[in-house]
Design a protein around this motif. Structure first.
Motif, PDB file in Angstrom:
ATOM      1  N   GLY A 296       0.780  -1.227   0.000  1.00  0.00           N
ATOM      2  CA  GLY A 296       0.000   0.000   0.000  1.00  0.00           C
ATOM      3  C   GLY A 296       0.809   1.272   0.000  1.00  0.00           C
ATOM      4  N   ARG A 297       2.122   1.185   0.201  1.00  0.00           N
ATOM      5  CA  ARG A 297       2.949   2.396   0.187  1.00  0.00           C
ATOM      6  C   ARG A 297       3.126   2.926  -1.235  1.00  0.00           C
ATOM      7  NH1 ARG A 297       8.531   1.044   2.872  1.00  0.00           N
ATOM      8  NH2 ARG A 297       8.139  -0.938   1.794  1.00  0.00           N
ATOM      9  N   SER A 298       3.170   4.239  -1.356  1.00  0.00           N
ATOM     10  CA  SER A 298       3.496   4.839  -2.645  1.00  0.00           C
ATOM     11  C   SER A 298       4.991   4.722  -2.886  1.00  0.00           C
ATOM     12  CB  SER A 298       3.089   6.313  -2.671  1.00  0.00           C
ATOM     13  OG  SER A 298       3.821   7.056  -1.699  1.00  0.00           O
ATOM     14  N   ILE A 299       5.351   4.613  -4.168  1.00  0.00           N
ATOM     15  CA  ILE A 299       6.759   4.532  -4.538  1.00  0.00           C
ATOM     16  C   ILE A 299       7.012   5.429  -5.733  1.00  0.00           C
ATOM     17  CG2 ILE A 299       6.348   2.476  -5.985  1.00  0.00           C
ATOM     18  CD1 ILE A 299       9.215   1.589  -5.278  1.00  0.00           C
ATOM     19  N   GLY A 300       8.143   6.104  -5.705  1.00  0.00           N
ATOM     20  CA  GLY A 300       8.561   6.934  -6.827  1.00  0.00           C
ATOM     21  C   GLY A 300      10.057   6.811  -7.018  1.00  0.00           C
ATOM     22  N   LEU A 301      10.512   6.954  -8.251  1.00  0.00           N
ATOM     23  CA  LEU A 301      11.936   6.816  -8.549  1.00  0.00           C
ATOM     24  C   LEU A 301      12.308   7.785  -9.650  1.00  0.00           C
ATOM     25  CD1 LEU A 301      14.549   5.038  -8.029  1.00  0.00           C
ATOM     26  CD2 LEU A 301      13.810   3.698 -10.019  1.00  0.00           C
ATOM     27  N   ASN A 302      13.450   8.463  -9.479  1.00  0.00           N
ATOM     28  CA  ASN A 302      14.021   9.300 -10.523  1.00  0.00           C
ATOM     29  C   ASN A 302      15.505   8.992 -10.621  1.00  0.00           C
ATOM     30  OD1 ASN A 302      13.526  11.981 -12.256  1.00  0.00           O
ATOM     31  ND2 ASN A 302      15.561  12.084 -11.341  1.00  0.00           N
ATOM     32  N   LEU A 303      15.945   8.589 -11.821  1.00  0.00           N
ATOM     33  CA  LEU A 303      17.350   8.278 -12.062  1.00  0.00           C
ATOM     34  C   LEU A 303      17.798   8.957 -13.350  1.00  0.00           C
ATOM     35  CD1 LEU A 303      17.368   4.434 -11.343  1.00  0.00           C
ATOM     36  CD2 LEU A 303      18.227   6.230  -9.821  1.00  0.00           C
ATOM     37  N   ALA A 304      19.013   9.486 -13.350  1.00  0.00           N
ATOM     38  CA  ALA A 304      19.550  10.106 -14.556  1.00  0.00           C
ATOM     39  C   ALA A 304      21.050   9.903 -14.618  1.00  0.00           C
ATOM     40  CB  ALA A 304      19.224  11.599 -14.590  1.00  0.00           C
ATOM     41  N   ALA A 305      21.565   9.814 -15.834  1.00  0.00           N
ATOM     42  CA  ALA A 305      23.000   9.746 -16.072  1.00  0.00           C
ATOM     43  C   ALA A 305      23.317  10.630 -17.268  1.00  0.00           C
ATOM     44  CB  ALA A 305      23.450   8.309 -16.338  1.00  0.00           C
ATOM     45  N   GLY A 306      24.370  11.418 -17.152  1.00  0.00           N
ATOM     46  CA  GLY A 306      24.769  12.305 -18.233  1.00  0.00           C
ATOM     47  C   GLY A 306      24.423  13.753 -17.985  1.00  0.00           C
ATOM     48  N   VAL A 307      23.668  14.035 -16.946  1.00  0.00           N
ATOM     49  CA  VAL A 307      23.294  15.404 -16.604  1.00  0.00           C
ATOM     50  C   VAL A 307      23.177  15.493 -15.091  1.00  0.00           C
ATOM     51  CG1 VAL A 307      20.797  14.988 -16.729  1.00  0.00           C
ATOM     52  CG2 VAL A 307      21.671  17.289 -17.137  1.00  0.00           C
ATOM     53  N   ASN A 308      23.479  16.673 -14.547  1.00  0.00           N
ATOM     54  CA  ASN A 308      23.376  16.910 -13.098  1.00  0.00           C
ATOM     55  C   ASN A 308      24.161  15.888 -12.291  1.00  0.00           C
ATOM     56  OD1 ASN A 308      21.692  19.013 -13.677  1.00  0.00           O
ATOM     57  ND2 ASN A 308      19.814  17.946 -13.156  1.00  0.00           N
ATOM     58  N   GLU A 309      25.424  15.689 -12.648  1.00  0.00           N
ATOM     59  CA  GLU A 309      26.219  14.722 -11.893  1.00  0.00           C
ATOM     60  C   GLU A 309      27.675  15.149 -11.758  1.00  0.00           C
ATOM     61  OE1 GLU A 309      25.734  11.007 -13.881  1.00  0.00           O
ATOM     62  OE2 GLU A 309      26.594  11.695 -15.756  1.00  0.00           O
ATOM     63  N   THR A 310      27.900  16.456 -11.572  1.00  0.00           N
ATOM     64  CA  THR A 310      29.257  16.945 -11.293  1.00  0.00           C
ATOM     65  C   THR A 310      29.505  16.829  -9.788  1.00  0.00           C
ATOM     66  OG1 THR A 310      28.302  19.176 -11.228  1.00  0.00           O
ATOM     67  CG2 THR A 310      29.403  18.505 -13.266  1.00  0.00           C
ATOM     68  N   GLY A 311      29.626  15.584  -9.342  1.00  0.00           N
ATOM     69  CA  GLY A 311      29.789  15.326  -7.918  1.00  0.00           C
ATOM     70  C   GLY A 311      28.482  15.246  -7.174  1.00  0.00           C
ATOM     71  N   MET A 312      27.379  15.539  -7.855  1.00  0.00           N
ATOM     72  CA  MET A 312      26.047  15.476  -7.270  1.00  0.00           C
ATOM     73  C   MET A 312      25.138  14.775  -8.269  1.00  0.00           C
ATOM     74  SD  MET A 312      26.189  19.462  -6.318  1.00  0.00           S
ATOM     75  CE  MET A 312      27.471  19.696  -7.560  1.00  0.00           C
ATOM     76  N   THR A 313      24.069  14.181  -7.791  1.00  0.00           N
ATOM     77  CA  THR A 313      23.135  13.534  -8.702  1.00  0.00           C
ATOM     78  C   THR A 313      21.713  13.927  -8.354  1.00  0.00           C
ATOM     79  OG1 THR A 313      22.545  11.519  -7.482  1.00  0.00           O
ATOM     80  CG2 THR A 313      24.667  11.522  -8.635  1.00  0.00           C
ATOM     81  N   GLU A 314      20.825  13.728  -9.317  1.00  0.00           N
ATOM     82  CA  GLU A 314      19.399  13.937  -9.085  1.00  0.00           C
ATOM     83  C   GLU A 314      18.680  12.613  -8.838  1.00  0.00           C
ATOM     84  OE1 GLU A 314      17.287  13.931 -13.349  1.00  0.00           O
ATOM     85  OE2 GLU A 314      18.431  15.761 -12.986  1.00  0.00           O
ATOM     86  N   ASN A 315      19.414  11.611  -8.418  1.00  0.00           N
ATOM     87  CA  ASN A 315      18.854  10.280  -8.250  1.00  0.00           C
ATOM     88  C   ASN A 315      18.208  10.148  -6.872  1.00  0.00           C
ATOM     89  OD1 ASN A 315      19.944   9.684 -10.761  1.00  0.00           O
ATOM     90  ND2 ASN A 315      21.879   9.006  -9.854  1.00  0.00           N
ATOM     91  N   ALA A 316      16.954   9.712  -6.861  1.00  0.00           N
ATOM     92  CA  ALA A 316      16.230   9.639  -5.597  1.00  0.00           C
ATOM     93  C   ALA A 316      15.129   8.599  -5.662  1.00  0.00           C
ATOM     94  CB  ALA A 316      15.634  11.002  -5.250  1.00  0.00           C
ATOM     95  N   LEU A 317      14.816   8.064  -4.488  1.00  0.00           N
ATOM     96  CA  LEU A 317      13.732   7.115  -4.286  1.00  0.00           C
ATOM     97  C   LEU A 317      12.762   7.724  -3.282  1.00  0.00           C
ATOM     98  CD1 LEU A 317      12.457   4.187  -4.268  1.00  0.00           C
ATOM     99  CD2 LEU A 317      14.109   3.670  -2.439  1.00  0.00           C
ATOM    100  N   TRP A 318      11.476   7.657  -3.599  1.00  0.00           N
ATOM    101  CA  TRP A 318      10.452   8.120  -2.673  1.00  0.00           C
ATOM    102  C   TRP A 318       9.648   6.909  -2.196  1.00  0.00           C
ATOM    103  CZ3 TRP A 318      12.151  11.009  -6.687  1.00  0.00           C
ATOM    104  CH2 TRP A 318      12.409  12.365  -6.461  1.00  0.00           C
ATOM    105  N   LEU A 319       9.630   6.685  -0.894  1.00  0.00           N
ATOM    106  CA  LEU A 319       8.832   5.625  -0.299  1.00  0.00           C
ATOM    107  C   LEU A 319       7.870   6.252   0.703  1.00  0.00           C
ATOM    108  CD1 LEU A 319      11.392   2.733   0.374  1.00  0.00           C
ATOM    109  CD2 LEU A 319       9.452   2.692  -1.209  1.00  0.00           C
ATOM    110  N   GLY A 320       6.582   6.039   0.500  1.00  0.00           N
ATOM    111  CA  GLY A 320       5.601   6.649   1.377  1.00  0.00           C
ATOM    112  C   GLY A 320       5.690   8.157   1.409  1.00  0.00           C
ATOM    113  N   GLY A 321       6.150   8.750   0.290  1.00  0.00           N
ATOM    114  CA  GLY A 321       6.239  10.202   0.194  1.00  0.00           C
ATOM    115  C   GLY A 321       7.525  10.807   0.702  1.00  0.00           C
ATOM    116  N   GLN A 322       8.444   9.992   1.245  1.00  0.00           N
ATOM    117  CA  GLN A 322       9.698  10.509   1.777  1.00  0.00           C
ATOM    118  C   GLN A 322      10.835  10.274   0.795  1.00  0.00           C
ATOM    119  OE1 GLN A 322      10.054   8.646   5.678  1.00  0.00           O
ATOM    120  NE2 GLN A 322       9.025  10.397   6.628  1.00  0.00           N
ATOM    121  N   CYS A 323      11.617  11.322   0.572  1.00  0.00           N
ATOM    122  CA  CYS A 323      12.696  11.285  -0.421  1.00  0.00           C
ATOM    123  C   CYS A 323      13.969  10.708   0.187  1.00  0.00           C
ATOM    124  CB  CYS A 323      12.958  12.695  -0.933  1.00  0.00           C
ATOM    125  SG  CYS A 323      14.257  12.812  -2.182  1.00  0.00           S
ATOM    126  N   GLN A 324      14.584   9.752  -0.539  1.00  0.00           N
ATOM    127  CA  GLN A 324      15.852   9.158  -0.153  1.00  0.00           C
ATOM    128  C   GLN A 324      16.824   9.289  -1.321  1.00  0.00           C
ATOM    129  OE1 GLN A 324      15.339   5.104   1.202  1.00  0.00           O
ATOM    130  NE2 GLN A 324      13.425   5.557   2.266  1.00  0.00           N
TER     131      GLN A 324
END
Length: 335
Positions: A222-250
């Motif tokens: 029943g938990r909501s899940i979301g995922l965002n992954l990218a390679a080739g952009v926004n990764e100069t030592g940082m990434t936009e990669n994240a997992l959302w479980l139950g609305g909380q960003c990891q």
């Protein structure tokens, strides 16, 4: 209440994950220079600044996507719906020279966006905790969706190229309500429908290429899940990669995409270097667009399909991903 701006009084950004909302992308205050350190004019700053928004929604047996792009020389808007039961991809795409009818306000938390051309109207309007999406187009096309519970987005600003930067605000796994009418057919959201929002802008690299993956759905518990992954952009030592479980960003580590670009029906294997993502994606349909206008160019492939595999949360617990619908993308852009 203080209005938080992205660019500081010296014309600089502070790269990294931003834990507080940014009210205004005051890009005209940025100290943009040539590669030989000459200050760029206000006009050059205005014309070099790009913005885009993408919103997706996954309902019972369907995936909907909508984008608005403002490249100053060109505005672009598209929307599509893929129905897994029929295997049908319904889509429309529109171009607007000099961005006529394209407006994306530089306010990530409360700005609206619109693309209007002739009888076609696409709008993204903010409200507390979410966004409303509306589309009206000939052929009986009417879209009315509300994405809610947008309470823990990922906000990131990072350098791009020699003298630019990219800001992005992303959320996935949001609750969605509403319906899509396309001619005589209707697709409605249910309690398991979820979506994602991508709000990005900046002085981007002149040529940029990336791979991207996104899913938004509901787990068997029943938990909501979301995922965002990218390679080739926004990764100069940082990434936009994240997992959302139950609305909380990891946050997640750097992403890796294994696929055969020239055999588009094949399996994608998507992982992260921290070992927390191990997913296979099976494409069902694609939205493709090629533009080569000299100054501007785009080779765009966005696939709708199904994810299977495992994710690992911050506590080290495995999360099974079974038959969740989502998107992957392979994109080259010159802007």
């Amino acid at each position: 209440m203080t209005n938080t701006k992205l660019i500081d009084a010296k014309g600089h950004i502070s790269p990294g994950v931003l834990h507080q909302p940014v009210d205004e992308i005051n890009y005209l205050d940025y100290d943009l220079r040539t590669v030989m350190d000459r200050p760029r004019s206000k006009l050059a700053r205005r014309w070099r600044f790009n913005q885009f928004q993408f919103v997706s929604a996954t309902g019972p047996g369907w995936v909907f996507g909508l984008a608005m792009v403002d490249l100053k020389l060109l505005g672009n808007g598209f929307f599509y719906l893929y129905d897994f039961a029929s295997g049908q991809m319904l889509e429309h795409s529109f171009m607007s020279p000099l961005g006529r009818g394209t407006r994306i306000e530089p306010y990530p938390e409360h700005g609206s966006a619109a693309f209007i051309k002739g009888d076609v109207s696409m709008r993204i309007l903010p409200f507390a905790g979410g966004r409303s999406i509306s589309v009206s187009a000939p052929g009986g096309i009417r879209v009315e969706l509300r994405l809610t519970e947008d309470n823990d987005p990922l906000r990131l600003v990072c350098p791009a190229g020699y003298n630019g930067w990219v800001f992005t605000r992303k959320s996935a796994g949001l609750s969605v309500e509403g319906e899509i009418r396309w001619g005589h057919r209707i697709w409605r959201c249910d309690e398991a429908s979820h979506g994602a929002i991508d709000w990005s802008c900046g002085f981007m690299r002149r040529e940029t290429a990336w791979n991207w993956a996104s899913l938004a759905g509901q787990l068997t518990d029943g938990r909501s899940i979301g995922l965002n992954l990218a390679a080739g952009v926004n990764e100069t030592g940082m990434t936009e990669n994240a997992l959302w479980l139950g609305g909380q960003c990891q946050k997640l580590g750097a992403a890796r995409f294994h696929f055969d670009r020239y055999h588009p029906g094949g399996d994608w294997h998507v992982t992260t270097e921290d070992g927390r993502v191990d997913l296979h994606f099976e494409p069902a349909a694609a939205r493709k667009e090629k533009l080569n206008a000299g100054i501007l160019a785009s080779n765009f492939r966005q696939y709708v399909g199904t994810f299977n595999g495992t994710l690992t949360d911050e506590e080290g617990k495995k999360v099974a991903v079974q038959g969740l619908k989502g998107l992957v993308e392979d994109h080259f852009a010159r802007w």
